[in-house]
Design an enzyme around this catalytic site. Structure first.
Site, PDB file in Angstrom:
ATOM      1  CB  SER A  45      -0.805  -0.722   1.276  1.00 48.74           C
ATOM      2  OG  SER A  45      -0.156  -0.121   2.966  1.00 48.74           O
ATOM      3  CG  ASN A  89      -3.692  -5.142  13.054  1.00 52.57           C
ATOM      4  OD1 ASN A  89      -3.267  -5.016  11.634  1.00 52.57           O
ATOM      5  ND2 ASN A  89      -4.668  -5.906  13.128  1.00 52.57           N
ATOM      6  CB  THR A 132     -41.760  26.103  -7.531  1.00 51.97           C
ATOM      7  OG1 THR A 132     -42.340  25.828  -8.594  1.00 51.97           O
ATOM      8  CG2 THR A 132     -40.950  26.931  -6.636  1.00 51.97           C
ATOM      9  CG  HIS A 133     -42.644  22.228 -10.535  1.00 52.21           C
ATOM     10  ND1 HIS A 133     -42.483  20.707 -10.493  1.00 52.21           N
ATOM     11  CD2 HIS A 133     -43.484  23.177 -10.051  1.00 52.21           C
ATOM     12  CE1 HIS A 133     -43.314  20.975  -8.875  1.00 52.21           C
ATOM     13  NE2 HIS A 133     -43.776  21.938  -9.355  1.00 52.21           N
ATOM     14  CB  SER A 189     -15.138  25.585 -28.406  1.00 51.92           C
ATOM     15  OG  SER A 189     -15.690  24.618 -29.556  1.00 51.92           O
ATOM     16  CE  LYS A 211     -19.553  25.410 -27.370  1.00 46.38           C
ATOM     17  NZ  LYS A 211     -21.069  25.231 -26.449  1.00 46.38           N
ATOM     18  CG  ASN A 219     -17.662  26.193 -23.784  1.00 48.83           C
ATOM     19  OD1 ASN A 219     -18.513  25.986 -23.535  1.00 48.83           O
ATOM     20  ND2 ASN A 219     -16.188  24.714 -24.221  1.00 48.83           N
ATOM     21  CD  GLU A 233     -20.332  22.108 -18.674  1.00 46.82           C
ATOM     22  OE1 GLU A 233     -20.238  21.599 -19.559  1.00 46.82           O
ATOM     23  OE2 GLU A 233     -18.664  23.225 -18.755  1.00 46.82           O
ATOM     24  CE1 TYR A 277      -5.758  -3.430   8.642  1.00 48.30           C
ATOM     25  CE2 TYR A 277      -5.216  -5.453   8.918  1.00 48.30           C
ATOM     26  CZ  TYR A 277      -6.407  -4.577   8.289  1.00 48.30           C
ATOM     27  OH  TYR A 277      -4.938  -3.680   7.404  1.00 48.30           O
ATOM     28  CD  GLN A 280      -2.799  -2.345   1.912  1.00 46.96           C
ATOM     29  OE1 GLN A 280      -2.089  -3.229   3.143  1.00 46.96           O
ATOM     30  NE2 GLN A 280      -3.012  -3.250   0.861  1.00 46.96           N
ATOM     31  CE  LYS A 296      -3.906   2.879   5.052  1.00 48.08           C
ATOM     32  NZ  LYS A 296      -4.926   1.927   4.652  1.00 48.08           N
TER      33      LYS A 296
HETATM   34  N1  ARG Z   1      -1.254  -1.036   5.070  1.00 52.59           N
HETATM   35  C1  ARG Z   1      -2.372  -1.636   5.802  1.00 52.59           C
HETATM   36  C2  ARG Z   1      -3.548  -0.824   6.283  1.00 52.59           C
HETATM   37  O1  ARG Z   1      -4.029  -0.190   5.672  1.00 52.59           O
HETATM   38  C3  ARG Z   1      -1.569  -1.762   7.759  1.00 52.59           C
HETATM   39  C4  ARG Z   1      -2.074  -2.770   8.782  1.00 52.59           C
HETATM   40  C5  ARG Z   1      -1.856  -3.497   7.880  1.00 52.59           C
HETATM   41  N2  ARG Z   1      -2.243  -4.945   9.316  1.00 52.59           N
HETATM   42  C6  ARG Z   1      -1.437  -6.213   9.305  1.00 52.59           C
HETATM   43  N3  ARG Z   1      -1.870  -7.245  10.133  1.00 52.59           N
HETATM   44  N4  ARG Z   1      -1.558  -6.898   7.931  1.00 52.59           N
HETATM   45  O2  ARG Z   1      -4.155  -1.542   6.708  1.00 52.59           O
END
Ligand code: ARG
Length: 462
Positions: free
Chosen positions: A27, A114, A159-160, A281, A287, A289, A294, A321, A326, A329
């Site tokens: 990650s 964790n 409205t509408h 454009s 144009k 835009n 948008e 966990y 992971q 993120k």
């Molecule tokens: N990179 C992991 C995550 O984002 C960190 C935690 C990993 N923990 C584990 N027991 N493998 O969740």
């Protein structure tokens, strides 16, 4: 295992991780964004370990020095991120040990990745929510200025998407202000609920070391340590809650975007967006835009998608966990980037728009926007409102047939529909009269709008 196995958990394995699997499970490509939070968390954890006697002063000094060094390397773009080290946590820890030796190896005492990652995300998100909230406030400020400038500007309210009643342009801007104010409130709530510290939960069951969790929590600015270790390492509801609040805010921005796009079209021609926010454009030279609104409208969908991703990610995960987490993120980070970017764009663009006041005025004169005022007028003369509605409906039908506005009808013409109509009706039928009549809390009378502009300024003062 060979001596140059970089894996921190390599002890029990007699085969190296498949290269593909290593890249697939890593990650570090995206969670390095948490580096600053990770260093903060580690620093506080180390200070607490020294406080309870697990680390010596020298060891703490070494760790602090090493972490600072790492921070500088990262900031200077000189840190050598390694996919083999999987994630941001192990990259930083490995470098720390490289820099300061054995003290670095002690840092992970009483900690697991964790509770570490659960803490890092909270630290990071807390700071970023602050940035979102600031961006909302700055947009709200701009809307108040615009509302003040356009308090007396009359436009049709819809409205509408049909002309309904005349309103002050400023009043319409204050509607946007209110949406944003609730968005701000949702973020405040979300930040408050998530401000608890997972460290000390370790992998899932807590730790056999007698950590002073209150001490670490205080160092990191958390209100309290979390109360259940299994929950603390496993739930990401705080990230989901943030994405929900962000989705609602983006939904609001997309509604504003839609109006900006409509209003800047040749058909409406209510406003002009600043040139620096528009593009041309490559084929049609005429144009201009409204790309930014948008795009914001489009990006709203992407943020709602992230909310659904996180809900699906969490759904049906057994405690505690799981590596699934992971995957929290990227949607979270992209939500933050998108929300902050969209808010900043609007905060800059919207207050800089110019209103074609004559055109909004003329538009409000079409569509019999003051018909309700005539009905109200009759109701005040003791006609039951339902009957008044009927009378005015007929008057409007007549006016449409004649191709003119109600205010252009003669008194005699109007009296055919109800004899109680008198000369004073014409005040009521003007757009200004219609606005001024709605001088009630939350109404569109310019006096009320000005009052709310000032009240709004007070409300967003921190
Ligand atoms: N990179 C992991 C995550 O984002 C960190 C935690 C990993 N923990 C584990 N027991 N493998 O969740």
């Amino acid at each position: 295992m060979s001596k140059n196995d970089t894996r921190m958990w390599g002890g029990r394995f007699n085969q190296p991780t498949d290269e593909f699997v290593q890249a697939f499970t890593a990650s570090v490509g995206f969670d390095r964004r948490l580096a600053h939070a990770d260093i903060e968390g580690s620093r506080a954890h180390a200070m607490m370990l020294k406080h309870i006697g697990v680390l010596s002063s020298d060891e703490l000094t070494a760790i602090k020095y090493g972490l600072q060094q790492i921070r500088e390397e990262i900031e200077a773009g000189k840190f050598a991120w390694s996919v083999a080290l999987e994630d941001v946590h192990m990259n930083i820890e490995a470098r720390l040990t490289e820099l300061v030796g054995d003290a670095g190896k002690k840092l992970h005492t009483g900690r697991s990745r964790n509770d570490q990652v659960a803490t890092d995300i909270r630290l990071y998100l807390r700071e970023q929510i602050g940035a979102c909230m600031q961006a909302i406030r700055s947009f709200q400020n701009g809307l108040l200025d615009l509302a003040e400038r356009e308090t007396q500007t009359i436009m049709p309210g819809f409205t509408h998407l049909q002309v309904a009643q005349p309103v002050s342009f400023g009043h319409h801007m204050l509607a946007w202000f209110e949406m944003l104010d609730r968005d701000h409130g949702r973020l405040t709530d979300c930040a408050a609920r998530m401000n608890q510290m997972p460290l000390g939960s370790a992998a899932l069951a807590g730790t056999s070391f007698d950590l002073d969790r209150e001490y670490t929590a205080e160092l990191l600015g958390f209100d309290i340590p979390t109360r259940n270790s299994i929950d603390a390492v496993s739930d990401r509801d705080f990230a989901i809650e943030f994405c929900a609040a962000a989705s609602i805010c983006m939904m609001h921005l997309s509604r504003m975007a839609e109006e900006l796009v409509l209003w800047s079209s040749a058909q409406f021609n209510f406003i002009q967006l600043p040139d620096r926010y528009c593009t041309g454009s490559s084929i049609m030279p005429q144009k201009k835009n409204p790309d930014v609104p948008e795009l914001v409208r489009g990006k709203a969908g992407r943020v709602s998608g992230h909310l659904v991703s996180l809900l699906m990610l969490m759904k049906a995960q057994p405690l505690a966990y799981n590596k699934d987490n992971q995957e929290d993120k990227e949607p979270l980070f992209d939500t933050l980037d998108t929300l902050i970017g969209s808010l900043r764009a609007f905060a800059d663009m919207v207050p800089a728009l110019s209103v074609n006041r004559d055109i909004t005025y003329q538009a409000a004169q079409q569509g019999y926007a003051t018909a309700t005022d005539l009905a109200d007028y009759l109701a005040r003369k003791n006609v039951a409102f339902r009957d008044a509605h009927e009378v005015v409906g007929k008057a409007v039908a007549f006016a449409i047939e004649q191709g003119k506005d109600l205010s252009a009808c003669t008194l005699r013409e109007l009296q055919k529909f109800d004899s109680r109509i008198e000369q004073d009706v014409f005040e009521v039928l003007t757009l200004e009269g219609s606005l001024n009549a709605r001088n009630i809390t939350g109404g569109t009378a310019p006096e009320q709008v000005m009052f709310e502009v000032n009240a709004g300024r007070e409300r967003i003062k921190e």
